[in-house]
Design a protein around this motif. Sequence first.
Motif, PDB file in Angstrom:
ATOM      1  N   PHE A 118       0.816  -1.195   0.000  1.00 21.18           N
ATOM      2  CA  PHE A 118       0.000   0.000   0.000  1.00 21.18           C
ATOM      3  C   PHE A 118       0.857   1.256   0.000  1.00 21.18           C
ATOM      4  O   PHE A 118       0.501   2.245  -0.614  1.00 21.18           O
ATOM      5  N   LEU A 147       1.799   1.814  -3.532  1.00 20.53           N
ATOM      6  CA  LEU A 147       0.688   2.352  -4.300  1.00 20.53           C
ATOM      7  C   LEU A 147       0.494   3.829  -4.006  1.00 20.53           C
ATOM      8  O   LEU A 147       0.212   4.619  -4.908  1.00 20.53           O
ATOM      9  N   ASP A 148       0.650   4.229  -2.744  1.00 21.97           N
ATOM     10  CA  ASP A 148       0.488   5.626  -2.382  1.00 21.97           C
ATOM     11  C   ASP A 148       1.551   6.497  -3.029  1.00 21.97           C
ATOM     12  O   ASP A 148       1.288   7.636  -3.394  1.00 21.97           O
ATOM     13  N   GLY A 193       2.933   5.846  -5.873  1.00 20.28           N
ATOM     14  CA  GLY A 193       2.766   5.798  -7.323  1.00 20.28           C
ATOM     15  C   GLY A 193       3.942   5.162  -8.028  1.00 20.28           C
ATOM     16  O   GLY A 193       4.171   5.416  -9.198  1.00 20.28           O
ATOM     17  N   LYS A 235      -0.106  -0.090 -14.214  1.00 24.11           N
ATOM     18  CA  LYS A 235      -1.101   0.790 -14.831  1.00 24.11           C
ATOM     19  C   LYS A 235      -1.966  -0.007 -15.791  1.00 24.11           C
ATOM     20  O   LYS A 235      -1.497  -0.871 -16.518  1.00 24.11           O
ATOM     21  N   ASN A 258     -10.851  -0.998  -9.852  1.00 26.62           N
ATOM     22  CA  ASN A 258     -10.131  -0.032  -9.030  1.00 26.62           C
ATOM     23  C   ASN A 258      -8.686   0.059  -9.499  1.00 26.62           C
ATOM     24  O   ASN A 258      -7.929  -0.906  -9.390  1.00 26.62           O
ATOM     25  N   PRO A 259      -8.245   1.214  -9.997  1.00 30.23           N
ATOM     26  CA  PRO A 259      -6.869   1.325 -10.494  1.00 30.23           C
ATOM     27  C   PRO A 259      -5.828   1.281  -9.380  1.00 30.23           C
ATOM     28  O   PRO A 259      -4.659   1.075  -9.636  1.00 30.23           O
ATOM     29  N   ARG A 260      -6.242   1.465  -8.120  1.00 28.23           N
ATOM     30  CA  ARG A 260      -5.302   1.433  -6.998  1.00 28.23           C
ATOM     31  C   ARG A 260      -5.155   0.035  -6.419  1.00 28.23           C
ATOM     32  O   ARG A 260      -4.359  -0.189  -5.519  1.00 28.23           O
ATOM     33  N   LYS A 261      -5.929  -0.919  -6.907  1.00 30.44           N
ATOM     34  CA  LYS A 261      -5.888  -2.281  -6.395  1.00 30.44           C
ATOM     35  C   LYS A 261      -4.851  -3.079  -7.175  1.00 30.44           C
ATOM     36  O   LYS A 261      -4.783  -3.005  -8.406  1.00 30.44           O
TER      37      LYS A 261
END
Length: 177
Positions: A139, A142-143, A145, A151, A159-162
């Motif tokens: 995580f 992910l935060d 980037g 991508k 969900n693009p953050r998953k």
Amino acid sequence: MATHLLVDGYNLVGSAGMALPAGSGRLEGARETLLKNLAGYRQRKGHAITVVFDGWQGGHGAEQREFQSGVEVVYSKRGERADQVIQRLARLYGRDCAVVSSDHEVVNSARAAGAFVIGAAEFRAKLKDRSSSLSTVAFKELDRGDLDHLKRSKAKGGNPRKLPKSQRKRNHQLREF
């Protein structure tokens, strides 16, 4: 899940930048340090651990096995590489083992046998970090980037953050280690 850990000893030592000439006394020290770290890891996690070292150039005519602090140490016989011993053991244990190596031949053979594979650098980080939480690391990445390779194209939903399912599954398997 995997309960027996098969470790490519010199591969793990080499990934730490400790690779030294075979005749060096410092190689013996690096090997002893690795065994001490693996014994501590075994006490924390409770996994059976087998570490395999090459004995093919100067070893004995038969495979040598010994236990040090609860860790099984195997020296391959003369004429047999440690990679071959690990591949044989991975076929024997199958899905009940995890193989620690960055050697492509060993990795491919272990995966074909159904074993879970952990890279040497990845496992070395696990040896050092006593209280790692893999999901927290994922995580945080992910935060920040930093996961450009994750991508998705605009055509895909979700969900693009998953993390992708394959990465989530691997992270789940790594939590055991």
